[in-house]
Design a protein around this motif. Structure first.
Motif, short mmCIF file in Angstrom:
data_model
loop_
_atom_site.label_atom_id
_atom_site.label_comp_id
_atom_site.label_asym_id
_atom_site.label_seq_id
_atom_site.Cartn_x
_atom_site.Cartn_y
_atom_site.Cartn_z
N ILE A 1 0.30 9.74 -5.25
CA ILE A 1 0.64 11.13 -4.96
C ILE A 1 1.51 11.72 -6.06
O ILE A 1 1.28 12.85 -6.52
N GLY A 2 2.50 10.96 -6.50
CA GLY A 2 3.38 11.46 -7.55
C GLY A 2 2.66 11.71 -8.86
O GLY A 2 2.83 12.76 -9.49
N LEU A 3 1.83 10.76 -9.29
CA LEU A 3 1.11 10.93 -10.56
C LEU A 3 0.03 12.01 -10.46
O LEU A 3 -0.21 12.73 -11.43
N THR A 4 -0.59 12.14 -9.30
CA THR A 4 -1.58 13.21 -9.12
C THR A 4 -0.91 14.58 -9.19
O THR A 4 -1.42 15.49 -9.84
N GLY A 5 0.23 14.72 -8.54
CA GLY A 5 0.97 15.99 -8.60
C GLY A 5 1.43 16.32 -10.00
O GLY A 5 1.31 17.45 -10.46
N ALA A 6 1.94 15.31 -10.71
CA ALA A 6 2.38 15.53 -12.09
C ALA A 6 1.21 15.92 -12.99
O ALA A 6 1.33 16.82 -13.83
N GLN B 1 0.81 -1.22 0.00
CA GLN B 1 0.00 0.00 0.00
C GLN B 1 0.85 1.27 0.00
O GLN B 1 0.49 2.26 -0.63
N LYS B 2 1.96 1.26 0.72
CA LYS B 2 2.80 2.45 0.81
C LYS B 2 3.36 2.82 -0.57
O LYS B 2 3.38 3.99 -0.94
N THR B 3 3.78 1.83 -1.34
CA THR B 3 4.29 2.09 -2.69
C THR B 3 3.18 2.61 -3.60
O THR B 3 3.38 3.53 -4.38
N LYS B 4 1.99 2.02 -3.48
CA LYS B 4 0.84 2.48 -4.27
C LYS B 4 0.50 3.93 -3.95
O LYS B 4 0.20 4.72 -4.84
N GLN B 5 0.54 4.29 -2.67
CA GLN B 5 0.25 5.66 -2.27
C GLN B 5 1.28 6.63 -2.81
O GLN B 5 0.95 7.74 -3.24
N LYS B 6 2.55 6.24 -2.81
CA LYS B 6 3.60 7.10 -3.37
C LYS B 6 3.36 7.35 -4.85
O LYS B 6 3.49 8.47 -5.33
N TRP B 7 3.02 6.30 -5.58
CA TRP B 7 2.73 6.46 -7.00
C TRP B 7 1.49 7.33 -7.22
O TRP B 7 1.45 8.16 -8.13
#
Length: 99
Positions: A21-26, A13-19
């Protein structure tokens, strides 16, 4: 690409959340960049045949004015809500326990 997406799906889940957040910001940055380009290209240009020079309205002053107007209306709405708060307090009843 499909293999890479499958690897993300199988991760914790932690890796999914990082992705996420990153893709949403981009995505947000791409949309804001496209919006700024659109505003500078189409909205802030004036093409009048009587004017010899191309007049441009700067983006940042327009954004500043819009934010100040929006902030003013939000502040006015909150002032109205807060001015009604004491009336709500007057309608309550206090019950004291007899001893």
């Amino acid at each position: 690409m499909r293999h890479y997406l499958q690897r993300i799906r199988r991760s914790d889940q932690k890796t999914k959340q990082k992705w996420l957040i990153g893709l949403t910001g981009a995505s947000a940055l791409i949309i804001i960049f496209a919006w700024v380009l659109y505003m500078q290209a189409f909205v802030f240009t004036r093409s009048d045949d009587t004017v010899k020079e191309d007049m441009r309205i700067a983006f940042w002053p327009v954004l500043k004015n819009g934010l100040s107007i929006t902030g003013s209306s939000v502040r006015h709405a909150f002032d109205d809500i807060l001015s009604e708060m004491p009336e709500v307090g007057r309608r309550t009843t206090t019950i004291e326990n007899p001893e």
